[in-house]
Design a protein around this motif. Structure first.
Motif, mmCIF file in Angstrom:
data_model
loop_
_atom_site.group_PDB
_atom_site.id
_atom_site.type_symbol
_atom_site.label_atom_id
_atom_site.label_comp_id
_atom_site.label_asym_id
_atom_site.label_seq_id
_atom_site.Cartn_x
_atom_site.Cartn_y
_atom_site.Cartn_z
ATOM 1 N N MET A 1 0.827 -1.190 0.000
ATOM 2 C CA MET A 1 0.000 0.000 0.000
ATOM 3 C C MET A 1 0.873 1.256 0.000
ATOM 4 O O MET A 1 0.495 2.268 -0.568
ATOM 5 C CB MET A 1 -0.925 -0.038 1.213
ATOM 6 N N LYS A 2 2.039 1.175 0.659
ATOM 7 C CA LYS A 2 2.944 2.316 0.708
ATOM 8 C C LYS A 2 3.438 2.681 -0.692
ATOM 9 O O LYS A 2 3.536 3.855 -1.038
ATOM 10 C CB LYS A 2 4.115 1.997 1.623
ATOM 11 N N ASP A 3 3.705 1.664 -1.500
ATOM 12 C CA ASP A 3 4.156 1.914 -2.862
ATOM 13 C C ASP A 3 3.088 2.616 -3.689
ATOM 14 O O ASP A 3 3.388 3.446 -4.547
ATOM 15 C CB ASP A 3 4.554 0.606 -3.542
ATOM 16 N N PHE A 4 1.849 2.267 -3.426
ATOM 17 C CA PHE A 4 0.743 2.907 -4.149
ATOM 18 C C PHE A 4 0.703 4.408 -3.883
ATOM 19 O O PHE A 4 0.592 5.206 -4.813
ATOM 20 C CB PHE A 4 -0.578 2.264 -3.742
ATOM 21 N N PHE A 5 0.822 4.812 -2.625
ATOM 22 C CA PHE A 5 0.763 6.237 -2.293
ATOM 23 C C PHE A 5 2.006 6.975 -2.765
ATOM 24 O O PHE A 5 1.930 8.137 -3.169
ATOM 25 C CB PHE A 5 0.550 6.434 -0.795
ATOM 26 N N GLU A 6 3.159 6.319 -2.750
ATOM 27 C CA GLU A 6 4.365 6.951 -3.289
ATOM 28 C C GLU A 6 4.215 7.190 -4.783
ATOM 29 O O GLU A 6 4.615 8.239 -5.305
ATOM 30 C CB GLU A 6 5.581 6.085 -3.005
ATOM 31 N N ASN A 7 3.651 6.219 -5.470
ATOM 32 C CA ASN A 7 3.425 6.367 -6.902
ATOM 33 C C ASN A 7 2.387 7.451 -7.176
ATOM 34 O O ASN A 7 2.511 8.219 -8.126
ATOM 35 C CB ASN A 7 2.975 5.036 -7.498
ATOM 36 N N LEU A 8 1.375 7.527 -6.333
ATOM 37 C CA LEU A 8 0.331 8.539 -6.492
ATOM 38 C C LEU A 8 0.886 9.949 -6.286
ATOM 39 O O LEU A 8 0.442 10.893 -6.943
ATOM 40 C CB LEU A 8 -0.805 8.259 -5.515
ATOM 41 N N LEU A 9 1.851 10.094 -5.407
ATOM 42 C CA LEU A 9 2.447 11.408 -5.154
ATOM 43 C C LEU A 9 3.406 11.843 -6.251
ATOM 44 O O LEU A 9 3.810 13.002 -6.291
ATOM 45 C CB LEU A 9 3.178 11.404 -3.802
ATOM 46 N N ARG A 10 3.761 10.961 -7.143
ATOM 47 C CA ARG A 10 4.639 11.334 -8.255
ATOM 48 C C ARG A 10 3.896 12.126 -9.326
ATOM 49 O O ARG A 10 4.505 12.909 -10.042
ATOM 50 C CB ARG A 10 5.247 10.087 -8.883
ATOM 51 N N PHE A 11 2.621 11.931 -9.450
ATOM 52 C CA PHE A 11 1.863 12.587 -10.511
ATOM 53 C C PHE A 11 1.839 14.116 -10.383
ATOM 54 O O PHE A 11 2.022 14.802 -11.385
ATOM 55 C CB PHE A 11 0.453 12.015 -10.608
ATOM 56 N N PRO A 12 1.610 14.701 -9.201
ATOM 57 C CA PRO A 12 1.658 16.164 -9.123
ATOM 58 C C PRO A 12 3.038 16.728 -9.463
ATOM 59 O O PRO A 12 3.149 17.754 -10.128
ATOM 60 C CB PRO A 12 1.291 16.475 -7.674
ATOM 61 N N ARG A 13 4.091 16.043 -9.044
ATOM 62 C CA ARG A 13 5.435 16.504 -9.392
ATOM 63 C C ARG A 13 5.660 16.431 -10.898
ATOM 64 O O ARG A 13 6.266 17.315 -11.488
ATOM 65 C CB ARG A 13 6.494 15.669 -8.663
ATOM 66 N N PHE A 14 5.158 15.376 -11.509
ATOM 67 C CA PHE A 14 5.268 15.241 -12.958
ATOM 68 C C PHE A 14 4.500 16.350 -13.666
ATOM 69 O O PHE A 14 4.996 16.946 -14.627
ATOM 70 C CB PHE A 14 4.741 13.873 -13.395
ATOM 71 N N LEU A 15 3.306 16.658 -13.186
ATOM 72 C CA LEU A 15 2.500 17.724 -13.784
ATOM 73 C C LEU A 15 3.203 19.071 -13.677
ATOM 74 O O LEU A 15 3.242 19.837 -14.649
ATOM 75 C CB LEU A 15 1.133 17.786 -13.109
ATOM 76 N N ILE A 16 3.784 19.366 -12.519
ATOM 77 C CA ILE A 16 4.501 20.630 -12.338
ATOM 78 C C ILE A 16 5.718 20.688 -13.244
ATOM 79 O O ILE A 16 5.990 21.716 -13.881
ATOM 80 C CB ILE A 16 4.891 20.805 -10.857
ATOM 81 N N THR A 17 6.454 19.595 -13.345
ATOM 82 C CA THR A 17 7.647 19.558 -14.182
ATOM 83 C C THR A 17 7.299 19.767 -15.653
ATOM 84 O O THR A 17 7.947 20.553 -16.352
ATOM 85 C CB THR A 17 8.377 18.215 -13.997
ATOM 86 N N VAL A 18 6.275 19.098 -16.128
ATOM 87 C CA VAL A 18 5.873 19.239 -17.527
ATOM 88 C C VAL A 18 5.372 20.656 -17.800
ATOM 89 O O VAL A 18 5.704 21.266 -18.820
ATOM 90 C CB VAL A 18 4.810 18.184 -17.895
ATOM 91 N N SER A 19 4.581 21.211 -16.882
ATOM 92 C CA SER A 19 4.054 22.569 -17.060
ATOM 93 C C SER A 19 5.183 23.596 -17.110
ATOM 94 O O SER A 19 5.180 24.487 -17.969
ATOM 95 C CB SER A 19 3.092 22.923 -15.931
ATOM 96 N N LEU A 20 6.147 23.481 -16.207
ATOM 97 C CA LEU A 20 7.275 24.406 -16.225
ATOM 98 C C LEU A 20 8.124 24.232 -17.480
ATOM 99 O O LEU A 20 8.623 25.212 -18.037
ATOM 100 C CB LEU A 20 8.142 24.224 -14.977
ATOM 101 N N GLY A 21 8.287 23.015 -17.930
ATOM 102 C CA GLY A 21 9.041 22.775 -19.158
ATOM 103 C C GLY A 21 8.389 23.417 -20.365
ATOM 104 O O GLY A 21 9.063 24.038 -21.197
ATOM 105 N N ILE A 22 7.086 23.306 -20.464
ATOM 106 C CA ILE A 22 6.364 23.937 -21.574
ATOM 107 C C ILE A 22 6.468 25.449 -21.473
ATOM 108 O O ILE A 22 6.690 26.146 -22.474
ATOM 109 C CB ILE A 22 4.897 23.464 -21.596
ATOM 110 N N PHE A 23 6.307 25.986 -20.255
ATOM 111 C CA PHE A 23 6.393 27.430 -20.063
ATOM 112 C C PHE A 23 7.767 27.963 -20.476
ATOM 113 O O PHE A 23 7.864 28.950 -21.204
ATOM 114 C CB PHE A 23 6.112 27.788 -18.605
ATOM 115 N N PHE A 24 8.829 27.322 -20.029
ATOM 116 C CA PHE A 24 10.168 27.791 -20.361
ATOM 117 C C PHE A 24 10.482 27.634 -21.839
ATOM 118 O O PHE A 24 11.165 28.470 -22.425
ATOM 119 C CB PHE A 24 11.224 27.090 -19.510
ATOM 120 N N ALA A 25 9.994 26.580 -22.471
ATOM 121 C CA ALA A 25 10.203 26.401 -23.908
ATOM 122 C C ALA A 25 9.494 27.508 -24.695
ATOM 123 O O ALA A 25 10.061 28.070 -25.645
ATOM 124 C CB ALA A 25 9.718 25.027 -24.345
#
Length: 67
Positions: free
Chosen positions: A1-25
């Motif tokens: 179950m711990k792995d599930f929540f760790e994986n779930l918390l990766r999605f907001p970081r991924f969204l922020i990273t992709v959004s900032l990458g698009i903005f800077f490009a």
């Protein structure tokens, strides 16, 4: 179950990273236009016009105004 929540918390970081990458490009692409005053005014007008177009379109589609 711990792995599930760790994986779930990766999605907001991924969204922020992709959004900032698009903005800077996009910023690197439009940076030369900002140095010229005429182009900067046109770019600001384009952004404001696009925002207003989207606002009026969504208001009309959702029936929020008496158009």
């Amino acid at each position: 179950m711990k792995d599930f929540f760790e994986n779930l918390l990766r999605f907001p970081r991924f969204l922020i990273t992709v959004s900032l990458g698009i903005f800077f490009a996009l910023w690197e692409r439009f940076k030369p236009l900002v140095s010229n005053p005429v182009s900067a005014i046109a770019l600001v007008g384009l952004v404001v016009g696009t925002f207003m177009f989207l606002t009026f379109t969504l208001q009309a589609m959702l029936g929020l105004s008496s158009v």
